[in-house]
Each structure stands twice: as structure tokens, then as C-alpha cells.
Design a protein around this motif. Structure first.
Motif, mmCIF file in Angstrom:
data_model
loop_
_atom_site.group_PDB
_atom_site.id
_atom_site.type_symbol
_atom_site.label_atom_id
_atom_site.label_comp_id
_atom_site.label_asym_id
_atom_site.label_seq_id
_atom_site.Cartn_x
_atom_site.Cartn_y
_atom_site.Cartn_z
ATOM 1 N N GLY A 246 -3.438 83.369 36.430
ATOM 2 C CA GLY A 246 -3.896 82.847 35.154
ATOM 3 C C GLY A 246 -3.819 83.885 34.053
ATOM 4 N N LEU A 247 -4.157 85.122 34.370
ATOM 5 C CA LEU A 247 -4.050 86.194 33.385
ATOM 6 C C LEU A 247 -2.600 86.413 32.968
ATOM 7 C CD1 LEU A 247 -6.563 88.820 34.828
ATOM 8 C CD2 LEU A 247 -6.831 87.457 32.755
ATOM 9 N N CYS A 248 -1.686 86.273 33.930
ATOM 10 C CA CYS A 248 -0.270 86.423 33.598
ATOM 11 C C CYS A 248 0.153 85.394 32.563
ATOM 12 C CB CYS A 248 0.594 86.266 34.854
ATOM 13 S SG CYS A 248 0.433 87.608 36.044
ATOM 14 N N GLY A 249 -0.318 84.148 32.746
ATOM 15 C CA GLY A 249 0.028 83.101 31.803
ATOM 16 C C GLY A 249 -0.549 83.371 30.426
ATOM 17 N N ARG A 250 -1.806 83.828 30.382
ATOM 18 C CA ARG A 250 -2.440 84.112 29.088
ATOM 19 C C ARG A 250 -1.766 85.279 28.383
ATOM 20 N NH1 ARG A 250 -7.636 82.198 27.984
ATOM 21 N NH2 ARG A 250 -8.443 80.752 29.544
ATOM 22 N N ALA A 251 -1.280 86.242 29.171
ATOM 23 C CA ALA A 251 -0.648 87.422 28.572
ATOM 24 C C ALA A 251 0.825 87.203 28.277
ATOM 25 C CB ALA A 251 -0.811 88.626 29.504
ATOM 26 N N GLY A 252 1.335 86.013 28.605
ATOM 27 C CA GLY A 252 2.746 85.746 28.357
ATOM 28 C C GLY A 252 3.660 86.360 29.389
#
Length: 276
Positions: A246-252
Motif C-alpha cells: 500500500g505504501l508503494c502505491g501511495r508513493a507512486g
């Protein structure tokens, strides 16, 4: 580890033969790839339990921080070798339910294949642990080996161990996303995973237990009869994997939105449908 085309490659693959039912079916070769995960995980646990037997038993090295470092180095090298082996290249060499979940959440592994992979990994854990007991005898079942079951260190409660076991897969998901985004990173992935595993065992082994892999704990916990804290070492890594993705998605950094340019997924060799 084999990286094969996914989204943009799919456009070049001829349409499959019409299915007999409308329900989605697993991709061809899933049984073989799940069998590879089963066998590789069994080998990993056989090696882990054997290492714990000779590094921590009274008639072996005797334990201590150096023993954790030696165990971590050995497991890290073995893990990289298993990922680079022919079965590892076929299945993707996950050997860890948290890795499978992370790759699914990153959009580079099909969701319908998560359960077969996880079942195979957990089954391999039980078989590998049992094989180690058959090879080394009763000493594997007795303390301090106890089938290499992982326990929190002194002063570490279940909450602290859960946080530590979740933190490693969360960081690993970020690492996976970063490496999979570049061709050079994909080639380095097995070595990076092996190095991280070695460090986790060496550093967190005396503290939280340093598992970060539900399959690492599943077989030892069942066969040792110490399944009371299994939920910590099962839930922690999976929750961490989901959070990290999920963090990967938020960070692009996520791969799902960049699939067109990356065109990669972490699975075994592409199996093309029959030609009409």
C-alpha cells in the motif's frame, strides 16, 4: 528468478481456446509451479532446522549471537540459490506467503494463484521440518532446538514481536517494487532477498525471532506443539506485506500503474494457450 511479460505481452498472445465454463480458471502450469514452491520450501526448512540443530544444540556450536549470524548467512545464501535454481525460476521462488501476498498487492502476481502458492508453502514447511527430525533424530524435538520454532527474546512481548515481524515484510515490499521496476534490479533480486534474510536473522533472531515468513514458523510450531504464538509470526508478515504494498502505491512506486512500461510479473515461464 524468471521475469516474464505480463500486460503488454498479453496483447501479443493469441486468444485462448474458449473455456468450457465461464468461471475463471488458474493459469496453465499452476500445479507444477505450486509443486516447486512446496519442494523449495521443504528444502529451506530442512536446512533451517538442520542449521539450528548444529548451531544451538548442546552438542553443536552452543548458540549465542554468533550462531544467529552464521545461521543467517547460511540461510541467505541458500535462499538466493533456491530462487536461482530451475524450480525457483519456474515458480518465481517466493518460498514465503508474505512475499506472495506482497507481489499480489503490487499487481505482479495473479490473485487466484495466491491460495495454491500459500498452501504449497505451508505444506512444504511441515514436510521439511519433519524430514529434519527424521535425519537428525530426537535431538531436533528436544530443547533448545524444538524443531527450530521461533520465540520472542527476553523482554519481547507478542505486540513488539508482531510489530517487528510486520516491519520486515513492509520494507521488503518496497524493496521488491524498487527492484522490479528496473531490469538490473530484477537480476539482483535473488541476491538482495538473500542478503536481507541474512541480516534479519542475524539482527532480529535474538530479539523478535527473525522469522518474517509464516512458512518458516508454521511447520516448526505445529511439530513442536508450540503453536500458541503462531498467529504473531503468521499475521505479522502478511499484514506488513499488505501495508508495504500500500505504501508503494501511495508513493507512486507501485507496479500496477506502470505495468505498460514495465511489462513484468514475477512468475514462472509464460505458458501460451493452445493454438487453434
Amino acid at each position: 528468478m524468471t521475469l516474464t511479460p505480463a500486460h503488454d505481452a498479453a496483447a501479443r498472445v493469441p486468444d485462448p481456446v474458449p473455456a468450457r465454463t465461464s468461471s475463471p480458471s488458474p493459469s496453465p502450469g499452476l500445479l507444477r509451479r505450486a509443486a516447486c514452491e512446496f519442494g523449495l520450501t521443504a528444502l529451506l526448512l530442512l536446512a533451517v532446522v538442520s542449521g539450528v540443530r548444529w548451531l544451538f544444540a548442546p552438542d553443536g556450536y552452543g548458540g549465542g549471537s554468533v550462531a544467529f549470524a552464521l545461521l543467517g548467512a547460511g540461510v541467505g545464501v541458500l535462499l538466493a540459490a533456491l530462487m536461482l535454481s530451475a524450480p525457483g525460476r519456474w515458480s518465481g521462488g517466493h518460498l514465503n506467503p508474505a512475499v506472495t501476498v506482497a507481489l499480489w498487492r503490487l499487481g505482479v502476481f495473479p490473485g487466484r494463484e495466491v491460495v495454491p502458492y500459500v498452501v504449497a508453502q505451508l505444506g512444504g514447511s511441515v514436510v521439511g521440518t519433519g524430514l529434519a527430525g527424521a535425519v537428525w533424530g530426537a535431538v531436533v524435538a528436544r530443547p533448545p532446538v524444538s524443531h527450530a520454532v521461533v520465540r520472542p527474546g527476553p523482554g519481547w512481548g507478542e505486540g513488539a514481536a508482531l510489530a517487528a515481524e510486520a516491519g520486515v515484510p513492509a520494507g521488503s515490499a518496497l524493496l521488491l517494487a524498487g527492484l522490479l521496476a528496473h531490469p538490473v534490479g530484477r537480476r539482483l533480486l535473488p541476491y538482495a532477498v538473500g542478503l536481507v534474510t541474512a541480516l534479519v536473522i542475524a539482527v532480529l533472531g535474538p530479539l523478535s525471532g527473525g522469522s518474517a515468513n509464516p512458512a518458516r514458523q508454521f511447520g516448526p510450531a505445529l511439530l513442536s506443539g508450540e503453536a500458541g504464538q503462531l498467529w504473531v509470526y503468521a499475521a505479522g508478515p502478511v499484514l506488513g506485506a499488505v501495508a508495504g504494498a500500500g505504501l508503494c502505491g501511495r508513493a507512486g512506486v507501485g507496479l500496477r500503474s506502470r505495468a505498460g512500461s514495465l511489462g513484468a510479473r514475477l512468475t514462472g515461464p509464460q505458458v501460451r494457450p493452445p493454438q487453434p
